[in-house]
Each structure stands twice: as structure tokens, then as C-alpha cells.
Motif scaffolding. Structure first.
Motif, mmCIF file in Angstrom:
data_model
loop_
_atom_site.group_PDB
_atom_site.id
_atom_site.type_symbol
_atom_site.label_atom_id
_atom_site.label_comp_id
_atom_site.label_asym_id
_atom_site.label_seq_id
_atom_site.Cartn_x
_atom_site.Cartn_y
_atom_site.Cartn_z
ATOM 1 N N LYS A 42 -54.149 -72.602 -13.194
ATOM 2 C CA LYS A 42 -53.267 -73.531 -13.136
ATOM 3 C C LYS A 42 -51.979 -72.411 -13.507
ATOM 4 C CE LYS A 42 -53.846 -73.413 -18.476
ATOM 5 N NZ LYS A 42 -54.488 -74.572 -19.692
ATOM 6 N N ALA A 78 -58.976 -72.155 -15.493
ATOM 7 C CA ALA A 78 -58.346 -73.674 -16.236
ATOM 8 C C ALA A 78 -59.707 -74.492 -16.676
ATOM 9 C CB ALA A 78 -58.657 -75.269 -14.935
ATOM 10 N N GLY A 110 -50.481 -79.184 -11.923
ATOM 11 C CA GLY A 110 -51.961 -79.473 -12.861
ATOM 12 C C GLY A 110 -52.948 -77.975 -11.949
ATOM 13 N N GLU A 111 -54.284 -78.689 -12.187
ATOM 14 C CA GLU A 111 -54.947 -77.795 -11.499
ATOM 15 C C GLU A 111 -55.615 -77.358 -10.715
ATOM 16 O OE1 GLU A 111 -58.547 -79.012 -13.970
ATOM 17 O OE2 GLU A 111 -58.083 -78.358 -15.820
#
Length: 94
Positions: free
Chosen positions: A4, A52, A73-74
Motif C-alpha cells: 500500500k 499490506a 488501496g492495496e
């Protein structure tokens, strides 16, 4: 591997000239393409990221395109390319 982005790091610099050069220097790898799964963009930068999964809060540099560098986001990325520590005391400021 899942990573991330760390937002708000664009002002940080190192003596390598760029964060991509920092990544190349310490990973001993190069790439012309973004390493986010399914991406083939060539505007690669050294992105500040974290793993992450797990409890690893360390900051790393990883090659991503500008778009994926802004992703919130991831991201699934290639396992072939190394995460390089963004901690200058461990790398270029040694």
C-alpha cells in the motif's frame, strides 16, 4: 505480494538523485515498467510503500507508475522485484 502507498511523502529526498535510482542502487535491479499486476506503463517512479499484510510498519521503495503511486488501496505487485528500505540511515546515508 501486497503493498500500500504511503501518502504525503513526495517532499522527501535522498542523495541518490531520485527514489527510483535509490531503489535501483540498493535492489541491484532495474525495470522499465510499473510492477503493479496488469500494468505496463513506463512512467516509473520509486514509490514509498508499506507491506499490506502483517505487522511490518517499515517504509520501502518500490517501482510503480505515477498512477499506481497515487493509488489509495492495496496493490498486488510482482514478487520478483525487491522492496528497498526507504530509511536513509540504513542505505544511502550510511
Amino acid at each position: 505480494m501486497k503493498i500500500k502507498n504511503i501518502n504525503g511523502t513526495s517532499d522527501t529526498t535522498c542523495s541518490c538523485g531520485s527514489w527510483l535510482k535509490h531503489w535501483e542502487r540498493f535492489s541491484k535491479q532495474t525495470t522499465a515498467y510499473c510492477q503493479a499486476d496488469g500494468c505496463s506503463k513506463t512512467d516509473v517512479v520509486g514509490a514509498h510503500v508499506q507491506r499490506a499484510n502483517g505487522n511490518d510498519n517499515n517504509w520501502y521503495i518500490y517501482p510503480l507508475c505515477n498512477s499506481h503511486n497515487m493509488h489509495t488501496g492495496e496493490l498486488e505487485v510482482s514478487n520478483f522485484y525487491e522492496l528497498v528500505s526507504a530509511n536513509k540511515k540504513e542505505t544511502c546515508a550510511k
